[in-house]
Design an enzyme around this catalytic site. Structure first.
Site, mmCIF file in Angstrom:
data_model
loop_
_atom_site.group_PDB
_atom_site.id
_atom_site.type_symbol
_atom_site.label_atom_id
_atom_site.label_comp_id
_atom_site.label_asym_id
_atom_site.label_seq_id
_atom_site.Cartn_x
_atom_site.Cartn_y
_atom_site.Cartn_z
ATOM 1 C CB SER A 1 -12.687 -1.769 5.420
ATOM 2 O OG SER A 1 -14.054 -1.625 5.725
ATOM 3 C CE1 TYR B 1 -23.222 -2.413 13.661
ATOM 4 C CE2 TYR B 1 -22.776 -4.697 14.280
ATOM 5 C CZ TYR B 1 -23.255 -3.768 13.366
ATOM 6 O OH TYR B 1 -23.753 -4.204 12.163
ATOM 7 C CG ASP C 1 -20.437 0.040 4.557
ATOM 8 O OD1 ASP C 1 -21.514 0.652 4.711
ATOM 9 O OD2 ASP C 1 -19.643 -0.176 5.490
ATOM 10 C CB SER D 1 -0.892 0.013 1.249
ATOM 11 O OG SER D 1 -1.496 1.289 1.397
ATOM 12 C CG LEU E 1 -16.211 8.857 5.165
ATOM 13 C CD1 LEU E 1 -15.367 9.960 4.533
ATOM 14 C CD2 LEU E 1 -17.687 9.193 5.006
#
Ligand code: ADP
Ligand code: MG
Length: 386
Positions: free
Chosen positions: A132, A228, A176, A71, A129
């Protein structure tokens, strides 16, 4: 955050890192959720859009089964793995996302060759946002094409969910990657999480003289796992007591009766989900009839519901929303799973400067770290660049 390197630059970096040219370059965007929070796992509605920030991958198929991943972010060096020995639990750091996708393809009986992969992304990490899923969707789009796997978008949605759930270990849903794969310029993606049916919905804030500001509070949402899980458990308890398959099946009119059947906390969790589903539909209706400028009050109501009923906001998000609203935003809400991450503020172009300044000033006065504030617009979903 700077743009990721252009296609030519990424290919050149790939060449210098791996000594050969890539077979191609693919891109998949992050997403912002306009409305519909914690409705996905209750089989309800969401309305995200793909944003103009994306992960790009340059990829080459190798003649052996070696995987080399790199990366441009940070100084992490190259990671090497073996496509023939992908194993849950062994991958570390960012490589779990691309490796999880390869693993999910193998779970579908698809052959995964050795690969060289270079990633560059300008989707902010951990800001809500979905940086991943941007990585995962770029990788799966590349692999689908390079190996002629012939997966439809629906199958890619499920494969990336399997990668996140079972390989990365993040209990995420389908919103997503659906936004990242199906998004289109100027459109939001209305998604029914019960049957995965979707519809593109025009969301042209610019023509209405508006911008969508993202206020990244920089508060990490990475410690939100416990919260969560607790919210999911409350929703399950609520639907069990109310005798429905999922909270999607509870109507606004049922809430009065539900109040008598549930303890106060569970009732408030349920009320958030039921009213939030309704707000998604309200916004759909308003976008069709009156345009983006009309949706502000519904965004505000969504934030209040997350703050007071679902209790997933935090001081920084509440302050961002309050400051943006009092400086001229038409509506604002936290977006994403909560406990940190980002807020969005639908803002007239003419008020953009003062909204940014007001939020920065308020954060300074409260002793909070400076937020990152930037605009996003609905952009194209995953695609091949070269
Ligand atoms: P979100 O998806 O909301 O941004 P996640 O915790 O799900 O937050 O994903 C963030 C992770 O994705 C980072 O911790 C990192 O491992 C990975 N990631 C995102 N962008 C990059 C990048 N450009 N290079 C390497 N890893 C990245
Ligand atoms: Mg994520």
């Amino acid at each position: 955050m700077t743009r990721p390197p252009g296609t030519g630059e990424l290919a050149a970096r790939f060449q210098s890192a791996f000594g050969v040219a890539p077979d191609g370059v693919w891109q998949a965007p992050g997403r912002v959720n306009l409305i519909g929070e914690h409705t996905d796992y209750n089989e309800g509605f969401v309305l995200p859009f793909a944003i103009d920030k994306a992960a790009r991958v340059a990829v080459r198929i190798r003649p052996d089964s070696t995987l080399r991943l790199l990366s441009t972010f940070g100084n992490q060096g190259m990671t090497t793995a073996d496509a023939a020995a992908l194993d849950r639990g062994t991958a570390r750091g960012w490589t779990k996302y691309p490796l999880g996708v390869l693993w999910a393809l193998q779970q579908r009986g698809l052959p995964v060759p050795g690969l060289d992969i270079l990633l560059a992304s300008d989707v902010p990490r951990g800001a809500g946002l979905s940086s991943s899923h941007a990585i995962e969707c770029a990788v799966i789009t590349a692999l689908n094409e390079l190996t002629a796997a012939g997966l439809g978008v629906d199958e890619m949605v499920l494969a990336t969910r399997q990668a996140e759930n079972d390989f990365v270990g993040a209990p995420t849903g389908i919103m997503d990657q659906t936004a990242s794969l199906r998004g289109a310029a100027g459109q939001a993606v209305f998604l029914d999480c019960r049957d995965r049916s979707f519809r593109l919905v025009p969301f042209d804030a610019e023509s209405a003289g508006l911008v969508t500001l993202v206020i990244d509070t920089k508060v990490s949402h990475s410690h939100s796992a416990g919260g969560y899980a607790a919210r999911r458990a409350s929703c399950e308890l609520g639907s069990e007591v109310l005798g429905v398959k999922a909270l999607r099946d509870v109507e606004l009119e049922d809430l009065a009766e539900a109040a008598g059947l549930l303890d106060d906390k569970t009732f408030r969790r349920v009320r958030h989900v039921v009213t939030e589903n309704n707000r998604v539909l309200q916004i759909l209706e308003l976008l069709g009839s009156a345009g983006p400028a009309a949706i502000g009050p519904v965004l505000d109501a969504s934030h209040a519901s997350m703050r007071d009923d679902f209790e997933i906001s935090c001081a920084e998000l509440d302050l961002a929303v309050r400051a943006a609203r009092s400086a001229g935003a038409l509506g604002a809400r936290m977006t994403g799973g909560g406990f940190g991450g980002s807020a969005i503020a639908l803002t007239p172009v003419a008020a953009q400067r003062q909204v940014r300044a007001a939020v920065e000033q308020a954060f300074g006065a409260a002793g909070f770290a400076p937020p990152d504030i930037f605009t996003v617009r609905p952009a194209a979903g995953a695609l091949r660049l070269a």
